[in-house]
Design a protein around this motif. Structure first.
Motif, PDB file in Angstrom:
ATOM      1  N   ARG A 185      -2.574   0.930  -4.579  1.00 44.12           N
ATOM      2  CA  ARG A 185      -2.011  -0.405  -4.408  1.00 44.12           C
ATOM      3  C   ARG A 185      -0.753  -0.504  -5.267  1.00 44.12           C
ATOM      4  O   ARG A 185      -0.644   0.130  -6.325  1.00 44.12           O
ATOM      5  CB  ARG A 185      -3.011  -1.481  -4.818  1.00 44.12           C
ATOM      6  CG  ARG A 185      -4.309  -1.510  -4.052  1.00 44.12           C
ATOM      7  CD  ARG A 185      -4.142  -1.562  -2.554  1.00 44.12           C
ATOM      8  NE  ARG A 185      -3.307  -2.695  -2.128  1.00 44.12           N
ATOM      9  CZ  ARG A 185      -2.984  -2.932  -0.856  1.00 44.12           C
ATOM     10  NH1 ARG A 185      -3.388  -2.084   0.097  1.00 44.12           N
ATOM     11  NH2 ARG A 185      -2.246  -3.979  -0.530  1.00 44.12           N
ATOM     12  N   VAL A 189      -4.214   7.159  -1.967  1.00 46.37           N
ATOM     13  CA  VAL A 189      -3.880   5.773  -1.644  1.00 46.37           C
ATOM     14  C   VAL A 189      -3.851   4.955  -2.927  1.00 46.37           C
ATOM     15  O   VAL A 189      -4.773   5.015  -3.750  1.00 46.37           O
ATOM     16  CB  VAL A 189      -4.890   5.175  -0.646  1.00 46.37           C
ATOM     17  CG1 VAL A 189      -4.547   3.718  -0.347  1.00 46.37           C
ATOM     18  CG2 VAL A 189      -4.908   5.992   0.645  1.00 46.37           C
ATOM     19  N   LYS A 222       0.836  -1.199   0.000  1.00 52.76           N
ATOM     20  CA  LYS A 222       0.000   0.000   0.000  1.00 52.76           C
ATOM     21  C   LYS A 222       0.871   1.249   0.000  1.00 52.76           C
ATOM     22  O   LYS A 222       1.815   1.372   0.774  1.00 52.76           O
ATOM     23  CB  LYS A 222      -0.900  -0.013   1.235  1.00 52.76           C
ATOM     24  CG  LYS A 222      -1.818   1.189   1.391  1.00 52.76           C
ATOM     25  CD  LYS A 222      -2.635   1.037   2.680  1.00 52.76           C
ATOM     26  CE  LYS A 222      -3.543   2.224   2.924  1.00 52.76           C
ATOM     27  NZ  LYS A 222      -4.296   2.067   4.211  1.00 52.76           N
ATOM     28  N   THR A 279       0.538   5.313   0.571  1.00 51.03           N
ATOM     29  CA  THR A 279      -0.240   6.469   1.003  1.00 51.03           C
ATOM     30  C   THR A 279       0.618   7.699   0.772  1.00 51.03           C
ATOM     31  O   THR A 279       1.770   7.744   1.217  1.00 51.03           O
ATOM     32  CB  THR A 279      -0.623   6.364   2.485  1.00 51.03           C
ATOM     33  OG1 THR A 279      -1.304   5.125   2.719  1.00 51.03           O
ATOM     34  CG2 THR A 279      -1.529   7.509   2.895  1.00 51.03           C
TER      35      THR A 279
END
Length: 421
Positions: free
Chosen positions: A293, A291, A267, A269
């Protein structure tokens, strides 16, 4: 009263100095409560690497300075077989390396520049690194990281200024922490396509139509290298005017937080241009984090190099203060070094104390850690987070260094009497 303990991080013993100065009573009480509640500053996490791009004419590599002499300021020298600059910068090993093309005397065209990005950059200490812009050509330089303790969570931050109106709409220029191998080739295909890129790059990219976006480049949900937009159609930076657009990016990379996710096992951020960076929560309150992936890492030890690259990007771009750490405080801290000597210590606290109460026009050298013009509790919070972030001069007496030793004791008469015995 104030009791400040100075610590020399490179010695097995703790070097202590006791400095006494008047302190507002409410601060003394508040900090003593923090002490009693278990504040142990020795647990501060690890800043893995950062480069301030300090320089001189000529530079002193032993002081971490780049040589800014004309035609020598490239991170790798300007001839086809030229060596890379090798200033002593904590967190890095070996000199810079970079790719060349046949017959090219302009190795990489990544240079160290004396002028900084801008005084508003919260932890800007020195100069900057600059890419001159090369059309229809790829330039990449990198420097290996020193060995560090791997983590499942990393934070990265940096500042940037870029020129837009890119000629090649697929061009890219950026900086980041990656693992692209120690051997530098003329063309780094894994920075352009495929799924071999490890880590990430932050920078500017042509959007394929008519504009320039500010992006993160990584192996994303597509399973291949992609640009995810942080800022769409960025405004032209005009260094010669009073409006140079300084972009501040903070990234949190959580490795393998969702191993079975087909869009990315990890992840990202990203906080783009937060206005309050005192804490992660404060940054999220000031700007909504983005955010994504990602498949940025195969293992939590994949980040091996600080990498700067320009791929068919014809305009100039500058970057400063790339930081890699394991906590938020690592990559946004350090601005409480009010005297500019490379550490956050008792002397910096005394600077803050003298300036405490100013509401406008204060400078960092006077105790303003977050460049808001005031000297207040927020600046003390920066100092508290950064205390002990680098080695300081050892003074006075030596005592054993137990893991739980509290480094700060503020204004408590009983403790003062014990210390004087």
């Amino acid at each position: 009263m104030l009791s400040i303990f100075k610590r020399h991080l490179k010695r097995p013993a703790l070097k202590i100095a006791v400095v006494w100065a008047p302190l507002p009573a409410f601060i003394s009480a508040a900090l003593f409560v923090s002490l009693l509640s278990g504040l142990v500053l020795e647990t501060r996490a690890e800043l893995i690497a950062t480069d301030h791009f300090l320089g001189g004419i000529p530079g002193d590599p032993l002081l971490g300075e780049y040589d800014l002499t004309a035609f020598k300021n490239q991170l790798r020298r300007g001839n086809a077989n030229g060596g890379g600059q090798d200033p002593t910068v904590a967190g890095f090993v070996d000199p810079w390396s970079g790719n060349v093309t046949s017959g090219s005397l302009g190795v990489a065209q990544w240079t160290a520049e004396l002028d900084p990005l801008g005084s508003e950059f919260p932890y800007q200490l020195g100069g900057r690194t600059r890419f001159a812009g090369v059309d229809n050509l790829q330039r990449r330089v990198q420097r290996a990281l020193s060995p560090y303790t791997a983590s499942d969570t990393y934070y990265i931050s940096l500042g940037a200024q870029v020129l837009t109106d890119e000629l090649d709409l697929d061009g890219f220029v950026g900086i980041g922490f990656t693992n692209i191998g120690a051997t530098v080739s003329e063309t780094d295909a894994n920075l352009i396509s495929g799924n071999s890129l490890r880590g990430l790059l932050i920078g500017a990219a042509g959007d394929g139509v008519s504009g320039t976006d500010y992006v993160v480049r990584h192996v994303g949900s597509s399973g291949t290298v992609q640009n995810d937009i942080l800022l769409d159609n960025i405004i032209q930076n005009i260094p010669e005017t009073t409006s140079p657009y300084l972009r501040h990016t903070i990234v949190k990379l959580e490795f393998n937080d969702d191993p079975g996710n087909l869009n990315g096992n990890s992840k990202l951020t990203i906080w783009q241009d937060p206005t309050n960076v005192t804490t992660e929560a404060a940054a999220s309150a000031s700007v909504t984090p983005l955010v994504f992936r990602t498949f940025a890492l195969d293992t939590n030890a994949d980040l091996t190099h600080l990498t700067l690259t320009g791929i068919d990007y014809s305009k100039a771009a500058s970057f400063d203060e790339p930081r890699l750490g394991t906590t938020w405080e690592d990559v946004v801290g350090g601005s409480a070094d009010f005297d500019g000597d490379g550490d956050v210590d008792g002397a910096d606290f005394l600077t803050w104390q003298r300036g405490f109460g100013a509401t406008t026009g204060a400078l960092r050298s006077e105790g303003d850690a977050n460049s808001d013009g005031a000297i207040d509790q927020t600046d003390l919070n920066y100092w508290t987070s950064g205390y002990g972030s680098a080695a300081v001069v050892p003074v006075t007496m030596a005592v054993p260094e137990p893991a739980s030793l509290v480094l700060l004791l503020f204004g408590v008469p009983a403790l003062s009497r014990i210390l004087r015995r």
